[in-house]
Scaffold this motif. Sequence first.
Motif, PDB file in Angstrom:
ATOM      1  N   CYS A 159      47.587  40.315  41.941  1.00 46.37           N
ATOM      2  CA  CYS A 159      46.444  39.444  42.197  1.00 46.37           C
ATOM      3  C   CYS A 159      46.923  38.007  42.387  1.00 46.37           C
ATOM      4  O   CYS A 159      47.622  37.458  41.535  1.00 46.37           O
ATOM      5  CB  CYS A 159      45.458  39.523  41.043  1.00 46.37           C
ATOM      6  SG  CYS A 159      44.096  38.337  41.229  1.00 46.37           S
ATOM      7  N   CYS A 162      44.936  35.806  39.367  1.00 49.92           N
ATOM      8  CA  CYS A 162      45.262  35.899  37.934  1.00 49.92           C
ATOM      9  C   CYS A 162      46.648  36.477  37.681  1.00 49.92           C
ATOM     10  O   CYS A 162      47.118  36.485  36.554  1.00 49.92           O
ATOM     11  CB  CYS A 162      44.198  36.728  37.211  1.00 49.92           C
ATOM     12  SG  CYS A 162      44.262  38.487  37.588  1.00 49.92           S
ATOM     13  N   CYS A 182      42.428  40.727  42.589  1.00 53.40           N
ATOM     14  CA  CYS A 182      42.022  41.965  41.915  1.00 53.40           C
ATOM     15  C   CYS A 182      40.501  42.082  41.848  1.00 53.40           C
ATOM     16  O   CYS A 182      39.773  41.110  42.045  1.00 53.40           O
ATOM     17  CB  CYS A 182      42.643  42.054  40.519  1.00 53.40           C
ATOM     18  SG  CYS A 182      41.864  40.980  39.312  1.00 53.40           S
ATOM     19  N   CYS A 185      38.631  39.645  39.325  1.00 54.57           N
ATOM     20  CA  CYS A 185      38.520  38.197  39.542  1.00 54.57           C
ATOM     21  C   CYS A 185      37.262  37.872  40.343  1.00 54.57           C
ATOM     22  O   CYS A 185      36.875  38.628  41.224  1.00 54.57           O
ATOM     23  CB  CYS A 185      39.749  37.669  40.273  1.00 54.57           C
ATOM     24  SG  CYS A 185      41.100  37.257  39.173  1.00 54.57           S
TER      25      CYS A 185
HETATM   26 ZN   LIG Z   1      42.851  38.814  39.428  1.00 54.55          ZN
END
Ligand SMILES: [Zn+2]
Length: 260
Positions: A159, A162, A182, A185
């Motif tokens: 991701c 994050c 992802c 998020c």
């Molecule tokens: Zn993420």
Amino acid sequence: MRPQRPQSYRAEAILPRRSNLGEADRIVTLYTREYGKRRAVAKSVRRSKSRLAGHIELFTHVDVYLAVGTNLDVLTQATAIEIFPTMSNDLDRFAKASWAAEVVDRLTLVGEPDPELFALLLATIRLLASEDERRSIHLRQFELHALSRLGYRPHLESCVNCGGGLKEMVNQFSPGLGGVMCHGCDSDGAALTISPSAIKVMRWLESQEIGAAGRLNSNAALDAELERIHTACLNQVLGGMLRSASLLDRSRTHNAARPV
Ligand SMILES: [Zn+2]
């Protein structure tokens, strides 16, 4: 070190763009192997007796001699090395080649050589001109390779927001952050959905030599998804749409209207 440019110089070039100037001249954008992008005037090239005219068609692979000018160089000689006649009578081929050439034109500065990018563009134009009908996927592979070379490689491993791992499910692609995001998020509003297959195909296309895309088992839905993601990515990098987008739209309408 960058090669020093003498008062006149020779280069191997591809022509991404040209426009008319005055009554008989043209301004041509050349993407050269040796000197990167150059802009030059081709004088009297729209007159019927011009020796240059037949050699400076769009996307032609050409050997050129240029004289250094104050603003623009002057094209003094051009000899086609390789011509692509299928481009001129096929709107889909022409539109896709325009797209690839525009990516290089818009993302490079005048006078910054990148022989590998030159080779990538030339190989892509050859594929688009060839009998191989998998032109969409070849163009997608070109985009990934070009973006990587120019420093805009999309992040596909985890991701981009994050740093977490990506689950085998529909995730998001954020053009603004430049990669896959992802499922967990929060969307930044501009994020697109991306399927696990699309992520896998993008990784594969990036890792393979240009031309390998022809071996890929793809389908129309996946092709369309990849086009949507790549186009969003390019629009973000360019800060606007590619001019060739309207040409591609026209070629699609044209194909849809064609009797089967
Ligand atoms: Zn993420």
